[in-house]
Write an enzyme that holds these catalytic residues in place. Sequence first.
Site, mmCIF file in Angstrom:
data_model
loop_
_atom_site.group_PDB
_atom_site.id
_atom_site.type_symbol
_atom_site.label_atom_id
_atom_site.label_comp_id
_atom_site.label_asym_id
_atom_site.label_seq_id
_atom_site.Cartn_x
_atom_site.Cartn_y
_atom_site.Cartn_z
ATOM 1 N N PHE A 154 0.850 -1.183 0.000
ATOM 2 C CA PHE A 154 0.000 0.000 0.000
ATOM 3 C C PHE A 154 0.884 1.230 0.000
ATOM 4 O O PHE A 154 1.610 1.482 0.962
ATOM 5 C CB PHE A 154 -0.965 0.055 1.192
ATOM 6 N N ASP A 239 9.195 2.980 2.105
ATOM 7 C CA ASP A 239 7.984 3.728 2.430
ATOM 8 C C ASP A 239 7.725 3.538 3.921
ATOM 9 O O ASP A 239 7.230 2.501 4.347
ATOM 10 C CB ASP A 239 6.811 3.236 1.582
ATOM 11 N N LYS A 268 2.154 10.895 7.398
ATOM 12 C CA LYS A 268 1.301 10.631 8.562
ATOM 13 C C LYS A 268 1.748 11.375 9.817
ATOM 14 O O LYS A 268 1.453 12.550 9.946
ATOM 15 C CB LYS A 268 1.165 9.116 8.758
#
Length: 413
Positions: A154, A239, A268
């Site tokens: 993802f 990531d 985030k």
Amino acid sequence: MTSASTATTCPAGTTRSAEYLRLDETYSAHNYHPLPVVIAEADGAWMTDVDGRRHLDFLAGYSALNFGHRHPRLVAAATEQLGRVTLTSRAFHHDRFGPFCRELAELTGTEQVLLMNSGAEAVESAIKLARKWAYQVKGVPADRAEIVVAGSNFHGRTTTIVSFSTDDTARAGFGPFTPGFTITPYGDADAVAAAITERTAAVLVEPVQGEAGVVVPPAGYLRRLRELCDEHGVLLVADEIQSGLARTGELLACDHDGVRADLYALGKALGGGILPVSAVVGSREVLGVLRPGEHGSTFGGNPLACAVGLEVVRMLATGEYQARSRELGAHLHARLGELVGRGAAEVRGRGLWAGVELAPGGPTGRQVSERLAANGVLCKETQDTTLRVAPPLTITREELDQGIDAITDVLAR
Ligand SMILES: *Cc1c(COP(=O)(O)O)cnc(C)c1O
């Protein structure tokens, strides 16, 4: 979902919630399936809904809220900046930009940073950097660069990123897709070795796959990827948007394996739960390939984002949150481990981050999430069968136990 199903999962007597749920149902695109709880306020690890009920946050905005809701240091940094200047665009310099870039680089042991807003933008930026580097530095023929990625990844929702997703729901109906990506099974370094060619610019990987269900790769995987990248002159791109910034008990999840990536995508928690802040960090050799006009963002690196991000960096530099994640995470995993055979099939993860794989034949992840919500604990399934537990790193041991007790009760039913 239909409004009828919303109403049936809505706890009794929630007239205020019901109104808001109806508005969302009618006026918002249905690109999410939220739990039927309408939050009005939040503080620390707690959220209060429009009907005044309190809920323990066991999701922390998918790690965007690593420091909890409205952390006083972060609110103070944002408030101070709101009284000075909030937006300049990158047409001009501002006095929060350089300090944030420097301290973020120092914190992550890198040389330069590229500031963006969302995680998907950071990943897109890393892809552009890797391609440009491959053409300029490695000498890959124009437009032929390849990037090796992992299955079940993802990395975000843009058209290029879903081009190399293996999730049919994320892809179906959104083609044509961007070429140049080779998908290998997650955890299989031999497959990566076989996929690398002279045209490979980068290997892009999540050191722990969050959305896939908090999947930790087999020991040695990241190290082997590092070796392969060194052998073949390929960039290792990590990531760390969900796994980074103390979530796993280290600053970066790669740190558990003593592996350094060439580029890290961060996001985030970098925005302190206040606003979107993302970055690609890495060496001057790689970030230096960009020239004015080749990449950018109106909001990327704005003064408010930099003020909050700088405070986040300073909080992380103390090591306090990494230590909390390690210590509370050990407790979390010890207690969740006891649920294996009692409603759980497996518990995975690292630090204050767990994927509880539900026992086959029992309730679905959605049902468990709804039952937990009815008991005042908010977390969310990922995939259909995994409960993702990711409380704020500021949570107390008592609050953590309260949430684990609720999970234990719900799974025992
Ligand atoms: C959330 C996430 C993204 C995308 O971030 P957005 O801010 O939602 O665009 C990318 N990669 C990983 C690993 C993520 O968890």
